[in-house]
Design a protein around this motif. Structure first.
Motif, PDB file in Angstrom:
ATOM      1  N   GLN A 228       0.830  -1.197   0.000  1.00 16.05           N
ATOM      2  CA  GLN A 228       0.000   0.000   0.000  1.00 16.05           C
ATOM      3  C   GLN A 228       0.870   1.256   0.000  1.00 16.05           C
ATOM      4  N   THR A 229       1.950   1.230   0.783  1.00 14.36           N
ATOM      5  CA  THR A 229       2.882   2.364   0.824  1.00 14.36           C
ATOM      6  C   THR A 229       3.550   2.552  -0.536  1.00 14.36           C
ATOM      7  N   VAL A 231       2.437   1.745  -3.518  1.00 13.97           N
ATOM      8  CA  VAL A 231       1.490   2.311  -4.486  1.00 13.97           C
ATOM      9  C   VAL A 231       1.226   3.782  -4.191  1.00 13.97           C
ATOM     10  N   ASN A 232       1.139   4.136  -2.904  1.00 16.00           N
ATOM     11  CA  ASN A 232       0.950   5.547  -2.545  1.00 16.00           C
ATOM     12  C   ASN A 232       2.143   6.400  -2.976  1.00 16.00           C
ATOM     13  N   ALA A 235       1.788   7.056  -6.590  1.00 16.87           N
ATOM     14  CA  ALA A 235       0.802   8.117  -6.796  1.00 16.87           C
ATOM     15  C   ALA A 235       1.391   9.499  -6.515  1.00 16.87           C
ATOM     16  N   MET A 250      -5.942  -2.680  -4.902  1.00 16.71           N
ATOM     17  CA  MET A 250      -5.825  -1.732  -3.801  1.00 16.71           C
ATOM     18  C   MET A 250      -6.101  -0.341  -4.378  1.00 16.71           C
ATOM     19  N   VAL A 252      -6.087   3.131  -5.265  1.00 16.88           N
ATOM     20  CA  VAL A 252      -5.299   4.343  -5.019  1.00 16.88           C
ATOM     21  C   VAL A 252      -5.478   5.264  -6.216  1.00 16.88           C
ATOM     22  N   THR A 253      -5.946   6.460  -5.972  1.00  8.92           N
ATOM     23  CA  THR A 253      -6.155   7.424  -7.044  1.00  8.92           C
ATOM     24  C   THR A 253      -4.813   7.884  -7.602  1.00  8.92           C
ATOM     25  N   VAL A 255      -2.910   6.227 -10.017  1.00  7.29           N
ATOM     26  CA  VAL A 255      -1.957   5.179 -10.390  1.00  7.29           C
ATOM     27  C   VAL A 255      -2.544   4.348 -11.527  1.00  7.29           C
TER      28      VAL A 255
END
Length: 304
Positions: A228-229, A231-232, A235, A250, A252-253, A255
């Protein structure tokens, strides 16, 4: 003194190497060393002598080794007997899964399993393989979906499932975002966000080996532990990342996930997924879950 400390001691005593023992137990070497120190403090004696190159048993360590093996064997026999008795009545199954399996495989598997056993309550634990396998051995979970360790504990039974497909996560306004597919060569000059190897060796090695096989040097801009980190960070335009395809679930806006194309014979077998359970245990509900997994495995593999 507890059984896990004894298990750690036996592994080090048999391997005479902290790194190899940590791999065998799917633990970090620092955590393994901490358990050994706690055991020595509890017993009030030195069990191992350590230098920068060698590990050896002390006289007290040699005495403890035989007793520890006998005690652990007795404890495991008791646990197996009572787990089997309890499973005849239990309607709860505790499953541990790595993050990509939690995002992709678990929803599919639970949907299919509930068609057969709607009465069973499933408790899910999401964590890294290195933390799930000790939980499995201690009985805190019944089944785990993990990256198989290179040197699995002999008490663990493993069923290889499939290799997860890798994709490239890029910021939505990145120059690669409109590509239908990318190659490793397309990523040659891109800053990369890569998982830390000590906690995610398979995911780390996926990126590094794909670049090595292409004759390129990976340009690592950032290390991170959690998917998650990672992918953030993508982004936030810190870099791009090679991740399992199921990571795209997951939300994430900002990406985009693009298929990764490699040459024939390239290293796309770096993300193995396996089911793991304690060898020799009797567990009807767990075995029903494994039966569902085997029956539907071809479908799941196509979606991975």
């Amino acid at each position: 003194m507890d059984l896990h400390q004894l298990r750690c001691f036996i592994a080090v005593a048999e391997e005479l190497h902290f790194g190899k023992a940590a791999q065998r137990l799917a633990m970090l070497p620092s955590a393994l060393g901490r358990h050994i120190r706690m055991l020595e403090e509890d017993l009030g004696t030195r069990l191992l002598t350590r230098t920068t190159r060698n590990v050896a048993l002390t006289d007290d360590g040699a005495v403890l080794l035989d007793d520890a093996r006998a005690l652990l064997a007795q404890a495991e026999a008791i646990a197996k007997r009572f787990r089997g008795r309890g499973r005849d009545r239990a309607t709860t199954l505790k499953i541990g899964a790595i993050d990509s399996a939690s995002a992709g495989l678990i929803p599919l598997l639970l949907h299919d399993f509930r068609q057969k056993r709607p009465d069973v309550v499933i408790q899910l634990v999401e964590d890294k393989s290195i933390r799930l396998l000790p939980r499995l051995l201690s009985g805190r979970i019944d089944l785990a979906l993990v990256r198989p360790p290179e040197h699995p504990d002999k008490s663990i039974e493993l069923l290889f499932l499939f290799h997860e497909t890798a994709v490239v996560a890029v910021p939505e306004h990145h120059s690669l975002a409109e590509y239908d597919k990318v190659t490793v060569q397309d990523l040659a000059d891109q800053p990369l966000i890569v998982p830390e190897r000590r906690s995610r060796p398979h995911s780390h090695d996926l990126t590094m080996k794909l670049f090595a096989e292409a004759g390129l040097q990976a340009r690592v801009a950032q290390l991170a532990e959690e998917k998650q980190t990672i992918v953030n960070l993508v982004a936030a335009n810190i870099g791009v990342a090679i991740v399992p395809r199921w990571t795209s679930r997951m939300a994430v806006t900002g990406v985009r996930y693009i298929p990764l194309e490699v040459t024939a014979g390239g290293g796309m077998n770096k993300l193995p997924l396996a089911a793991a359970w304690v060898r020799g245990t009797r567990d009807p509900i767990r075995d029903e879950m494994l039966e569902t997994l085997r029956e539907r495995l071809g479908i799941y593999a196509e979606l991975a």
